[in-house]
Every structure is written in structure tokens, then in C-alpha cells.
Design a protein around this motif. Structure first.
Motif: not given
Length: 241
Positions: A95-107
Motif C-alpha cells: 500500500f504505497p500511501k501507507m507507512t511501512v509500519s501500517e503495511n506491516l500491521d495490515l499483514g
């Protein structure tokens, strides 16, 4: 490391179509617990189609897919994630507009164990130190290699029993290819079984236990990765030898 019940994952004579075109024709594959298994073959061989069938994005017209003794062909993709299969898709669909941290949380979106999620997130940052440096950065602003690391880390946040990797080295500089493959070995050492689709056949055979060679949607060869690396015909056809 297989249980008495047989392989972790079995594809039995699967046929997958796009419209009227057969993309996979009667492929049978086993993955045992604790293995790294790779599917190699040229573009259009049916490798990605096979992975997408396992993860529930495509349904086989014939044949079946069994995971941990249970048929999963016909189950919705998000339910398959819940059973313990996570895919890091080709092309690093983060998800390009989300931070690295937010991408990990989504996983970890299917999980409720907050403390363990936090521990796993820390484990991902140890596995991929580059991501720790970029933790608050928007994912779309990172390099291709960093996005690939994030895609793999995000898939691992689901704590899968089986990780499906689709072309993880695609478009990466050689030094990053080595890093990604070293990391795949570490992922397996930490207890995750890996099924790897890869055009960089030599690198894949370097870390895999077993390999299947696909050609035009059919299975051409199967064997130990070490044997296939020694096979002159394979080297000529797939390894650029």
C-alpha cells in the motif's frame, strides 16, 4: 519433517483456465512441512497461475488442492489466509500511501493477539533491518528492493504455516537478490514452509530442497534442487548456461 498424514500441501492434477485457454494442464505438486520448494520455468509457464490457485484467487476447473489434510480449492482467498497460507504477490503490491509500519500491521489483520503481533513486527524489523530505518516512511517512496522486503514481511505478519513467494527477485539488483534469498532461508529456519516461484532459477535452486520445472502449463521435471542444478539440459534451458 513431514507429519504422518503426508505432505502439508498437495496439488493433484490441477487444470486452470483463463477463459478457454488452459494455463495449467494437469499439474501435481507436493510440499512437505519445513521445506523450501521452488517452481521454475520461463515466462508463461504457469508458475504464477499455480500459486494463485493455491491462494484461492483462481479456481481449478479440474483437480484439487489439499492443505493440512483439508481440500481448499473452492474456498475464498481470505479464508485460505486464515488457514495459514500467505502470499507475497508478484509486483510487490504494497500500500504505497501507507507507512511501512501500517503495511506491516495490515499483514496481521486477521489476528487479535496484540502482544504477539508487536513481537512479530519486531522480528520482521530484525529480519529486514532496512525496514526499521524506513518504519515511518510511506511505502511508495521506497526503492524496489525495500518494497519487496516489505511485501515479504507483510505476508509473514499473518504468521503463515506456508508462505507463497511470487518472483521475489524480480527487477532487483544482484546484491539485493542475494539478501532476499538469504532471508528466505532464515524464514524457513524460523519454522515457515516456503513455496517459491522464481525466474532466477539458479538462485532458487541454490536455496530450495526440491524443485518442479513447468513448461507451457505442464510439469516437465521434478527432483531435488541439487540434482537439477547439475542437469546440463536444465542449466541450458532455464539457467542461462
Amino acid at each position: 519433517m513431514t507429519g504422518a498424514t503426508g505432505p502439508m500441501l498437495t496439488l493433484n492434477d490441477i487444470h486452470v483456465y483463463y477463459g478457454n485457454i488452459a494455463a495449467v494442464k494437469g499439474v501435481t505438486i507436493d510440499v512437505n512441512e519445513g521445506e523450501i520448494v521452488t517452481l521454475i520455468g520461463s515466462n508463461g509457464a504457469g508458475k504464477s497461475t499455480t500459486l494463485r490457485t493455491i491462494s484461492g484467487l483462481l479456481k481449478p476447473r479440474k483437480g484439487n488442492v489439499t492443505f493440512l489434510g483439508r481440500r481448499i480449492d473452492g474456498i475464498n482467498a481470505h479464508d485460505i489466509v486464515g488457514l495459514g497460507i500467505a502470499q507475497s504477490p508478484e509486483g510487490r503490491r504494497i500500500f504505497p500511501k501507507m507507512t511501512v509500519s501500517e503495511n506491516l500491521d495490515l499483514g496481521a489483520f486477521l489476528r487479535k493477539d496484540k502482544a504477539e503481533i508487536a513481537a512479530d513486527k519486531e522480528r520482521m524489523l530484525e529480519l529486514f533491518p532496512r525496514l526499521r530505518e524506513r518504519i515511518a516512511q510511506k511505502a511508495g517512496t521506497m526503492s524496489g528492493g525495500e518494497q519487496q522486503m516489505l511485501a515479504v514481511a507483510r505476508a509473514l505478519m499473518a504468521r503463515p504455516k506456508l508462505l507463497l513467494l511470487d518472483e521475489p527477485s524480480m527487477g532487483l539488483a544482484p546484491v539485493l537478490v542475494d539478501l532476499i534469498f538469504d532471508t528466505i532461508k532464515r524464514i524457513r529456519e524460523q519454522g515457515t514452509t516456503v513455496l517459491l516461484v522464481e525466474q532466477n532459477a539458479l538462485a532458487a535452486l541454490g536455496i530450495a530442497d526440491r524443485a518442479y520445472v513447468l513448461e507451457s502449463g505442464t510439469l516437465k521435471l521434478a527432483g531435488s534442487a541439487a540434482e537439477l542444478r547439475q542437469d546440463d539440459d536444465i542449466v541450458k534451458a532455464y539457467l542461462g548456461g
